[in-house]
Each structure stands twice: as structure tokens, then as C-alpha cells.
Write a protein that holds these residues in place. Sequence first.
Motif, PDB file in Angstrom:
ATOM      1  N   PHE B 127      64.317 -11.418 -31.080  1.00 48.14           N
ATOM      2  CA  PHE B 127      63.881 -11.338 -32.480  1.00 48.14           C
ATOM      3  C   PHE B 127      62.737 -12.316 -32.720  1.00 48.14           C
ATOM      4  CE2 PHE B 127      66.808 -14.832 -32.461  1.00 48.14           C
ATOM      5  CZ  PHE B 127      66.240 -15.725 -33.354  1.00 48.14           C
ATOM      6  N   SER B 311      69.493 -17.697 -36.040  1.00 42.70           N
ATOM      7  CA  SER B 311      69.854 -17.815 -37.451  1.00 42.70           C
ATOM      8  C   SER B 311      71.343 -17.552 -37.675  1.00 42.70           C
ATOM      9  CB  SER B 311      69.014 -16.869 -38.291  1.00 42.70           C
ATOM     10  OG  SER B 311      69.338 -15.534 -37.978  1.00 42.70           O
ATOM     11  N   SER B 312      71.915 -16.594 -36.927  1.00 44.30           N
ATOM     12  CA  SER B 312      73.328 -16.286 -37.139  1.00 44.30           C
ATOM     13  C   SER B 312      74.192 -17.499 -36.809  1.00 44.30           C
ATOM     14  CB  SER B 312      73.735 -15.106 -36.270  1.00 44.30           C
ATOM     15  OG  SER B 312      73.458 -15.381 -34.930  1.00 44.30           O
ATOM     16  N   THR B 316      76.827 -19.189 -39.258  1.00 41.25           N
ATOM     17  CA  THR B 316      78.245 -19.229 -38.916  1.00 41.25           C
ATOM     18  C   THR B 316      78.782 -20.662 -38.973  1.00 41.25           C
ATOM     19  OG1 THR B 316      78.020 -17.275 -37.552  1.00 41.25           O
ATOM     20  CG2 THR B 316      79.945 -18.642 -37.153  1.00 41.25           C
ATOM     21  N   ALA B 319      79.254 -21.715 -42.581  1.00 39.24           N
ATOM     22  CA  ALA B 319      80.411 -21.097 -43.214  1.00 39.24           C
ATOM     23  C   ALA B 319      81.713 -21.670 -42.666  1.00 39.24           C
ATOM     24  CB  ALA B 319      80.368 -19.592 -43.011  1.00 39.24           C
ATOM     25  N   ASP B 338      64.458 -20.140 -41.840  1.00 39.03           N
ATOM     26  CA  ASP B 338      64.544 -18.697 -41.689  1.00 39.03           C
ATOM     27  C   ASP B 338      65.642 -18.282 -42.661  1.00 39.03           C
ATOM     28  OD1 ASP B 338      65.337 -16.180 -40.971  1.00 39.03           O
ATOM     29  OD2 ASP B 338      65.286 -16.546 -38.821  1.00 39.03           O
ATOM     30  N   SER B 340      67.312 -15.913 -43.315  1.00 40.38           N
ATOM     31  CA  SER B 340      68.422 -15.000 -43.022  1.00 40.38           C
ATOM     32  C   SER B 340      69.733 -15.738 -42.736  1.00 40.38           C
ATOM     33  CB  SER B 340      68.062 -14.048 -41.890  1.00 40.38           C
ATOM     34  OG  SER B 340      67.787 -14.755 -40.733  1.00 40.38           O
ATOM     35  N   ASP B 343      71.761 -15.928 -45.826  1.00 46.92           N
ATOM     36  CA  ASP B 343      72.524 -14.711 -46.133  1.00 46.92           C
ATOM     37  C   ASP B 343      73.876 -14.756 -45.423  1.00 46.92           C
ATOM     38  OD1 ASP B 343      70.427 -13.770 -47.516  1.00 46.92           O
ATOM     39  OD2 ASP B 343      69.669 -12.464 -45.912  1.00 46.92           O
ATOM     40  N   THR B 344      73.824 -15.165 -44.153  1.00 44.00           N
ATOM     41  CA  THR B 344      75.056 -15.225 -43.378  1.00 44.00           C
ATOM     42  C   THR B 344      76.039 -16.214 -43.994  1.00 44.00           C
ATOM     43  OG1 THR B 344      73.776 -14.770 -41.402  1.00 44.00           O
ATOM     44  CG2 THR B 344      76.006 -15.616 -41.081  1.00 44.00           C
ATOM     45  N   ALA B 345      75.527 -17.390 -44.335  1.00 38.78           N
ATOM     46  CA  ALA B 345      76.420 -18.453 -44.795  1.00 38.78           C
ATOM     47  C   ALA B 345      76.876 -18.244 -46.235  1.00 38.78           C
ATOM     48  CB  ALA B 345      75.722 -19.799 -44.658  1.00 38.78           C
ATOM     49  N   GLY B 346      76.106 -17.481 -47.015  1.00 36.14           N
ATOM     50  CA  GLY B 346      76.467 -17.301 -48.417  1.00 36.14           C
ATOM     51  C   GLY B 346      76.438 -18.633 -49.135  1.00 36.14           C
ATOM     52  N   GLU B 347      77.433 -18.862 -49.983  1.00 40.39           N
ATOM     53  CA  GLU B 347      77.404 -20.085 -50.782  1.00 40.39           C
ATOM     54  C   GLU B 347      77.603 -21.346 -49.934  1.00 40.39           C
ATOM     55  OE1 GLU B 347      81.531 -20.804 -52.821  1.00 40.39           O
ATOM     56  OE2 GLU B 347      80.974 -18.705 -53.171  1.00 40.39           O
ATOM     57  N   ALA B 348      78.082 -21.149 -48.694  1.00 40.03           N
ATOM     58  CA  ALA B 348      78.260 -22.311 -47.818  1.00 40.03           C
ATOM     59  C   ALA B 348      76.920 -22.938 -47.448  1.00 40.03           C
ATOM     60  CB  ALA B 348      79.008 -21.918 -46.546  1.00 40.03           C
ATOM     61  N   TYR B 381      60.602 -10.697 -42.202  1.00 43.23           N
ATOM     62  CA  TYR B 381      60.298 -11.653 -41.148  1.00 43.23           C
ATOM     63  C   TYR B 381      60.895 -13.008 -41.468  1.00 43.23           C
ATOM     64  CZ  TYR B 381      56.918 -12.385 -44.828  1.00 43.23           C
ATOM     65  OH  TYR B 381      56.354 -12.563 -46.048  1.00 43.23           O
ATOM     66  N   GLY B 382      60.940 -13.844 -40.450  1.00 38.81           N
ATOM     67  CA  GLY B 382      61.419 -15.208 -40.634  1.00 38.81           C
ATOM     68  C   GLY B 382      60.260 -16.182 -40.564  1.00 38.81           C
TER      69      GLY B 382
ATOM     70  N   PRO C 126      65.967  -6.756 -33.636  1.00 37.87           N
ATOM     71  CA  PRO C 126      66.376  -7.722 -32.615  1.00 37.87           C
ATOM     72  C   PRO C 126      66.985  -8.963 -33.259  1.00 37.87           C
ATOM     73  CG  PRO C 126      64.003  -7.745 -32.872  1.00 37.87           C
ATOM     74  CD  PRO C 126      64.520  -6.722 -33.839  1.00 37.87           C
ATOM     75  N   ARG C 127      66.886  -9.072 -34.583  1.00 39.30           N
ATOM     76  CA  ARG C 127      67.430 -10.258 -35.255  1.00 39.30           C
ATOM     77  C   ARG C 127      68.923 -10.068 -35.508  1.00 39.30           C
ATOM     78  NH1 ARG C 127      63.843 -13.482 -37.940  1.00 39.30           N
ATOM     79  NH2 ARG C 127      65.379 -13.905 -39.548  1.00 39.30           N
ATOM     80  N   PRO C 128      69.644 -11.180 -35.564  1.00 35.76           N
ATOM     81  CA  PRO C 128      71.057 -11.059 -35.913  1.00 35.76           C
ATOM     82  C   PRO C 128      71.172 -10.486 -37.327  1.00 35.76           C
ATOM     83  CG  PRO C 128      70.517 -13.282 -35.191  1.00 35.76           C
ATOM     84  CD  PRO C 128      69.231 -12.563 -35.353  1.00 35.76           C
ATOM     85  N   SER C 130      73.665  -9.978 -40.789  1.00 32.14           N
ATOM     86  CA  SER C 130      74.685 -10.783 -41.437  1.00 32.14           C
ATOM     87  C   SER C 130      75.714  -9.940 -42.178  1.00 32.14           C
ATOM     88  CB  SER C 130      73.979 -11.724 -42.399  1.00 32.14           C
ATOM     89  OG  SER C 130      74.935 -12.368 -43.166  1.00 32.14           O
ATOM     90  N   GLY C 132      77.836 -11.680 -43.696  1.00 34.51           N
ATOM     91  CA  GLY C 132      77.882 -12.592 -44.815  1.00 34.51           C
ATOM     92  C   GLY C 132      79.241 -13.227 -44.986  1.00 34.51           C
ATOM     93  N   SER C 133      79.236 -14.537 -45.236  1.00 34.09           N
ATOM     94  CA  SER C 133      80.507 -15.194 -45.515  1.00 34.09           C
ATOM     95  C   SER C 133      80.729 -15.043 -47.001  1.00 34.09           C
ATOM     96  CB  SER C 133      80.423 -16.659 -45.099  1.00 34.09           C
ATOM     97  OG  SER C 133      80.577 -17.496 -46.191  1.00 34.09           O
ATOM     98  N   PHE C 226      81.061 -13.736 -39.348  1.00 32.52           N
ATOM     99  CA  PHE C 226      79.977 -13.549 -40.324  1.00 32.52           C
ATOM    100  C   PHE C 226      78.718 -12.845 -39.840  1.00 32.52           C
ATOM    101  CE2 PHE C 226      82.063 -17.722 -41.012  1.00 32.52           C
ATOM    102  CZ  PHE C 226      82.958 -17.292 -41.970  1.00 32.52           C
ATOM    103  N   SER C 227      78.437 -12.814 -38.548  1.00 35.51           N
ATOM    104  CA  SER C 227      77.186 -12.151 -38.187  1.00 35.51           C
ATOM    105  C   SER C 227      77.289 -11.482 -36.831  1.00 35.51           C
ATOM    106  CB  SER C 227      76.027 -13.134 -38.222  1.00 35.51           C
ATOM    107  OG  SER C 227      75.961 -13.827 -37.024  1.00 35.51           O
TER     108      SER C 227
END
Lengths: 252, 458, 306
Positions: B127, B311-312, B316, B319, B338, B340, B343-348, B381-382, C126-128, C130, C132-133, C226-227
Motif C-alpha cells: 500500500f 496503519s492497521s 489496533t 483500540a 495516515d 486511516s 478509522d480503525t481505532a475509532g474513539e480510542a 491516499y495517506g 493494498p492498504r489495510p 478497517s 473499526g473499533s 479491528f482491521s
Amino acid sequence: MNDQNSQPKIENSQSTPPLLRLTDVNTFYGPIHILQNINLEIYPGELVCLLGGNASGKSTTLKTILGIVTPAGGTVEFQGETVQDQPTSYRIEQGMAVVPENRRIFGDMSVHENLLMGAYLRTDHQQMKQDLERVLELFPRLKERLKQFGSTLSGGEQQMLAMARALMSRPKLLLMDEPSMGLAPILVEQSFEIIQQINREGTSVFMVEQNANMALSIANRGYVLQTGRIVLADKAKNLLNNEQMRHAYLGH
Amino acid sequence: MNKISKSLLVLLLLFTLGAGVASAAAPVFQDGGQEYIVQADDWLSKLADKNYGDVLAWPIIWEATNAKAAEDDSFAVIENPNLIEVGQKLWIPDTGAAEAMMGDRESKAGINIKIGFMGPLTGGAAFLGQEQLNFAKTAVQLFNERTGFNVQVTEGDTEINPDTGKIVAERFIADDSVYAVVGPAGSQVCEATQPVFEAAGMVQITPSCTRISLTDPGTATFFRPVPHDGLQGPTDANYMMNVLGVTSAYLVDDQSSYSTGLTDEVEAALTAAGATVERASVTQQDTDFSSLVTTIVASNPGVVFFPGQISSQLGTLAAQLQEQSYGGTYFLADGGFDISWVDTAGEAAEGTYLSFFAPDPHFVLQARDLTTRYEAQYGDYGAFGGPSALSTNVVLGAIERCFNADNLTRACVVEETAATNLADSVLGIPVSFGAGNQINGGEFFIFQVQDGNFVLVQ
Amino acid sequence: MDQLPQTIINGLTLGSVYALIALGYSMVYGILKLLNFAHGDVYMIGAYIGYAVLVVLVPSTGPLLPIPIIILVMFLFAMVGCSILGVAIERFAYRPLRNAPRIAPLISALWVSFVLQNLIQLTISPRPLSYGSGTLIPVNSGINLGGDLRIHTARVLVIGTTIVMMIALTYFIRSTKWGRAMRAVAMDIDAAAMMGVDVNRVIVVTFIVGSALAGVAGVLVGIVFFSIQHTMGFLAGLKGFTASVVGGIGSIPGAVAGGLLIGMAEAFASVYISVTFKDAVAFLVLVIVLLIRPGGLLGRLLVQKV
Ligand SMILES: Nc1ncnc2c1ncn2[C@@H]1O[C@H](COP(=O)(O)OP(=O)(O)OP(=O)(O)O)[C@@H](O)[C@H]1O
Ligand SMILES: [Mg+2]
């Protein structure tokens, strides 16, 4: 020798069409030509045996009938229908059943489950229950061992289980590959009696045997296989008296 | 390197030189033309049709106006040729001048010029590599439209593997139409390819290798338009201790040379200032940090620092820290720039700090053409593409200057890259190179996640 | 704070996921004696299908359906999608090679694995991506176990779903006709055929069941960690494979035991040794188990039939 006419024929004394008919069957394992122009038929109600020395192609003949190997040429007809392009499961569904060479029972299943595997294609649960009762009457040893794993049975018990399992499908044609192998003489006699009994109750039987004397004593007819060809075909009592036969297979 | 390949290289260089001299032509300067003030409903292509009877001749007006603007600031500077505004002053060359310029553009378009791009195009970091590649391509596209060149990007996948990187480098070097290389990512790959390009005398400019030693001492052909870890580590450590006031830290690296290098810097700075430091390593393949978090929560440090790049993983860890009720501060490095992972972590993600050497391209005015075009072609994009476009623009500028000086050679591109002096760039920062061809200045900024956005706090 | 209970929760979560993946490996191996190295990527595709459902059912304006229903729909689509994929892989990558040398389907499996990964990389991203938590399950929800200890709802979901799947699968294998046929094929493929079992169909059902479980695992991982990413199948597949070997490849309870053991080993190694060595410890468990019990925990050494 390559001439298919060299295969002896027996007169068809019966008016009904054959249950099973092999016509000019040729089977190969890779490049090796095993069965050469095999012709044979079994009529409803018959008990027919297939004799022959080691590696003559007896098991291969059964495998060809069952569709475990596919012949390169020739036809296999069962109840008038050409089946050589049908899978094994189809032929079983149509009424074949087999007691395979070396029994091939399912060692990690209970005796009961093994018997259920024999009735795998059946959906008539009520009659299946009755058949189970009947089979267990035939082989009382199995009844005591219903919950036991197949692998824990003795060799003789395993042979009984293999036979009982085959009967569970209510076959029209029972194929047996050396049912007497590895059994003590008393058990051999017992199992031949049972085979006869099954046959008397209406099931046609095609039996591969090395024990030619015993086999011919209960069979209607017999075929003799030698290196992939049928060299003799006759009524059982004629074969018992056949000079060539006595010399080669009957040991006296 | 053995004798044969050395002499092959010399031959190649000679050939490149010859080809450069033969194909280079002086830019056409003709002054005939007129001023024009943009009216409502004007487009460059409409003006081109009116003046030259050819809608496709619009870049002439664009190029000529920008050239005039360089000398006379009453003329408009047109960043985006699709956007001209009423009242802007344009320069419309007369037909003769326009034809000469069209001819010039056509001859430029006929020259075979390539830029090599190398980076991780497959695998877990794909990515990042793909984003860098596509930003480089977009930058080249905009350059070609503006200048009439037909520069191509040729790509090579390094798989973040030093040996693969060397093979890609040799391939670029063997292609004599390649004048400069953008990439790679991963300091270990930069390290492996640096001497290869040095021996070939070809520019290599990296948008993302930040290990200090790459430009200290550095080589004549290796350029880094981004600041290195030596600046980031102390900036982060200083912020943690003096602004956040923490006395204990848990440092987590992802075993990449970027991550361990930076963690070392932060650890040294924190330890020197008397903080208690614990440390652990994860891998870039990890998807679950709950057991790491169990350990962290047990020692309850004031800050958790994770210079990760995936980023994931950043999301993670954020969170899972919250899941197990960690009460301290979560701190990321430039890999965290980045959006994104938020988005994964949300409010964390709220309240997390991070450092970066440039602003998010989403919010940089100077990058608007670039990001608009990128978005239309490749989607969102990031933060990795901005430096890649910057690097590409730096070498494109050098190539253009060499061409104008009638000296399009790899050697000239090296010289002209070193002489880069941009007052502004797609990252909104000035660009020039100092010792070791490290960018001058290049300060790290501290951001904080507030309401799901990165807000500059220092 | 005592780290033991939390470590057990961590290990159970991870172990559940490994167990679900290991089951697919073990079932296919049991039936075909084939290492289905594309299985990890089926799991990855399951995670992406779940993601697609999530995006549709939870737009930025908020969830369109009650959350439990959304999760169920995610499971359902992932199971169906992965089943179709699994069947296609069997049909086109493995079946034509069934009588080929054993290296051939292995190579084919690796090829499928690359194709699936590159497909996602090129067509999706190619990016992870989410999950989302907090999108589906609030971050602070969970069951309080006293003191500071809390088990997050997502983990309850993972462990609970896995238990339900295990019970359903055990029932299926032990007590249904299809399950019996599968066991028969695994024991003796020719003998099963001689009972009238359509072996190809049993193989297809095996791939359906195994792939559906992998699909569930993919969705669960997205929810609890989460992802997701297109490369996630590789390591997870390797762990699942390790788990199935540790448990005794071909054995269903073995796969579950192996998965839990590997998950626990990782969690305990992370907390009590070092997070750096967790993968090494997981594979060390494999080595130790195979030294003591070469057939795996609940497996038997497979004797080649002659
Ligand atoms: N799967 C196979 N591949 C290759 N050759 C085979 C295969 N199965 C059997 N054969 C060969 O075919 C020939 C006939 O074998 P078959 O099993 O039919 O003999 P048989 O008459 O049943 O012998 P036996 O009395 O020993 O059981 C033998 O030479 C055997 O080696
Ligand atoms: Mg035989």
C-alpha cells in the motif's frame, strides 16, 4: 491367442436377460494391459465364481464391474443398462454391493456405523431397521459387538462385518473378493453356508475365490482367469471334473 | 564489480552523454504575442481554439503565461490549467510563436526520458509502495502536461528486500533513458542500493528512508528531501518529557530498521533525561497486540511510543490499549500520519500524539492539483505519497534544467538536483540540499488527534 | 495487577481463531491428504466479504439493522462466499491434479494463494481496511469479571461463536449421514466409494464446511482485532496449519486442541517471556509436541497404505 473367440462360451440355457454382462472388456493399469477381452454374464439368482491364480486379474475384474477402474474398451451392462461410464456410487444405487478384498471395514467406526455405511444410499429407514435385525441374526457375533470399533474386531469378525455391511444395501448382485481369505477352515465353511443362504434368498452372487474346491461346490457356474483372459467357463460341476482344471487349481 | 561490467558502465555513460547531446535542443523564446484578461466562461482550450483554431494548443497559453509571470508579476501564475479566474492576465503568443512552441513541445515529446521508481509494490507494504508510485506517476503526468515532455515512469518492485533492490537498481542503470530514480522505501534497501547508484553516477532520491547514516556522510548521488530520524527522535522525546511531563515510557518497535532506529533515538534521549524506559518488539505481520497490552498495563507507563508504519497496527494497538483500560498517552511517529488508523481505532484514537515532517497532503494548498488528480485516478491516499511527489518534482526540475542547458546527462541531473532551490513545494516547505544531500531544515511537527483529525500542537 | 486472567482471555481469543482455521486444514487433509495452503487466503477473503457487508449495512449515517443481525448477515455472506470460493478452488486447482504427484497440488495451492492476494490488492486496495473499533461493538462494553478485569464483548463473541461452531461441527461429523460419509472417505476412500459414497461430492462438502469456518474466522478477526489486510491469510494460515499438526492433522478435536494450545502459547509467551518471541514459542510448541507425539496430540501416526 489375441482372438476373442478363443474365450470359451457356455450355452445360455436361461431365457431371462442377464443381470450383469461384460462384453470384450479391456482394462489397463497405466501401460499394462491387465484384462484382455473379458466376456462374462451373470443371470438373476445365480451364484457364479471367478477362479484364478495370483495376479491373474480377478480383483481387477471386480473393480471394473464396480467402476473403481474404467475399462479402456468394451461394455459393462447391469440390468440391461450400459454402466461403464457411470460412477461407482451409481452402480451401488442400482443394486450392486461388494465385500472387498481385505475386507476394508472402517476401523475408526463402530460396528453399527459400519453397517449404516453399507446402507448409505438407502432412505427407507423403517426397512433398514428390519434389515439390520435380519443381518444381525445372520451374524450374531456382530450383535454383541455393535458399539465396538471396527479395528478391534478379530479377522474373522471383520470378514463377517464386511459381508453384513454389503448385505445392508439389499443388493441384487453381491460381489465378493475372496471371502474365505485368512479364515480358519471352520469359519470358511460357515461363511460359505451363509453365502449359499443369501443366494437362496434371491441375491445373485459373483464370487472371486482361490479356494476353488469350496467355491465350485456351492456355485452354479464358474469362470477361470489366467493372466487376464478367461480360459475356462462352464457349469461348476463340469469344472470340478475338468482335467485341466483339476491339475492347475484343484490340487489333485 | 568486475572489469567487464565496469567498462560496460563507462560505455553506457558515454552513450548516454552522446544521446543527451544529440537530442537536447534549446528552448524556443519568441516574444510575439498579446496580453489577455480572462472573461467569464473562458477556458484555456476555448482561447486556444479562438486564437489558433486548435483546442489542443491550450498548454501554449499556460506555459507562456507562467513564463511571463516569472518576469512580471502582473501576469497570473496558473497552477491548475483547468481553473482560470475572471480578471487574470494571460499572455497569448501570436501564431508564429505558438507554432514554434508547439514544435518545441512536439520535439520534447519525442525524447525518451524515464524516471525509475523503486519501492515495495507487492506484499504487506504494497500500500505504501503503490501510493508512492502513483503519486510519482501523477507528478510526472502534471509535469508532462505543463512542459510538453513525455517523461515515463518505469517501476521496479523491491519487495523491501535489499538484494531485490540491487537487481532493480542494476536494471534502471542499464536502461540509458533512465535519468534519475525515485525510491526506495526501507532504510535497509536504501543502504544496499546507495553504492550501486553512486558507482553509476545516477541520482537516487528517497521519499521515505530516514536512517541517519544514509546522508551522514552520504554520497554524491543520494538525495533525501525528508528529515531523518536524528531530528524526529529528540523532538518526540523532548515533547514527551517537557510538554507531557511523563517519567516512564514503553517503547514498541516493529523490527524494521526505520522503527528500531527511531526507537533507539527516543530511548537514548529519554534515558539521558532520566525517564524509566521499557521496550518490546513486534513484527509487521502482527494483527493482535492484546498480550503486549496486558504487559504494558501491568507496568502502567506514562506514554506508549510506537513508531509503526502499518496503519492497521497503529489502530489496533490504540483500540486494545483502551480495551484494557490503559490510562496513559499513546504516541506515534511519522508512520502515524495516515488518517486511516484513526478509522480503525475509532474513539480510542482521540488524544494520541504523533510527529511528522510535513503536513498531510489533504490539507496542503500547494498539493491540490496533485491530490485532486491522484484522487480521480487512484482514490484516497495517506501520508506517504506527498514526499514521493516532492522527490519526483525535484528530479524532474533537474532534468528540465539540464535539457534547457543542452546537457541532458545523468551527470548533469546529479549536479542540478544538488542545486535544487525551491521556495515552495507540494509539501508546502522550501527544498534545498545541504551536507550529505540532506534537505536543509526539515523540522518535525507534533500533531494530536482531536475529533478524528490531526491538529498541529507544536 | 495480576496478568494471568487477562492472558488466558487473550489466549482463548487467539486460540479460537486458530482453531477455526485449523479445522479447515485438518478436514481437507483428512479427506484428500492434501495441504490446502490456499486456506489462509480463503479466511482472508471471508474477512473482506464481512467488510463489504459492514460497509453496506453500516453507512456513515449509522447502522441500518440491529447490530446482532448485522453480525449474523456478515457471517452468512462470508460463509456462503467462502464456500463458493473453496469449492471453486477444489474444482479448478486441485481436482485436475488429484492423480498427479503430491507436489503438484501444493504448487497449485500456492498459486491460488498468490492470485487471491493479488486480486484483493489490485481490485480492492493494498492498504489495510478497517472494521473499526466500536463500529459494531462499543469499546467499553463487556462483562466485568471482578476487579479491573473485563472481557470485551467482541471476545465473548469470538469464543462463543467458536464453541457453537465446534458443537455444530461435531454433531455434523459424528451424527449425520454426510459426516459419516466424510469420515469414511477419510479412512478409506475406495471402500467409501464401494458403499456408494459419491467421493467427489463428499470432497466438495468438506471444502464447503472448511471454507465456511474460515469465513467465520475472518469476520471474527475483523471484529475483534479491528482491521484486515490482503496479506493477513499468510501468517494466520501458517498458525492454523501448525495448530492442526500439533493437534494431529486429520483429527477434528485435535484441530481445536491444537488451535487453543498455540493461541495460549503465544499469549503466555508474550506476557511471561517477551512479545518478540511469541511466534517462535508457537512453533517451538509444534516441535516439542511432534517430538513427544509424532502424530500430534490427538492424532495417530498415519501409516502409508501398501
Ligand atoms: N493399482 C494398480 N496399479 C498397477 N498395477 C496394478 C494395480 N492393481 C493391480 N495391478 C496389477 O494387475 C495385476 C492383476 O491384479 P489383481 O489384483 O487383479 O490380481 P488378482 O487376480 O486379484 O490377484 P490376487 O489373487 O493376488 O488377489 C497384477 O499384476 C497387479 O500387480
Ligand atoms: Mg485379488
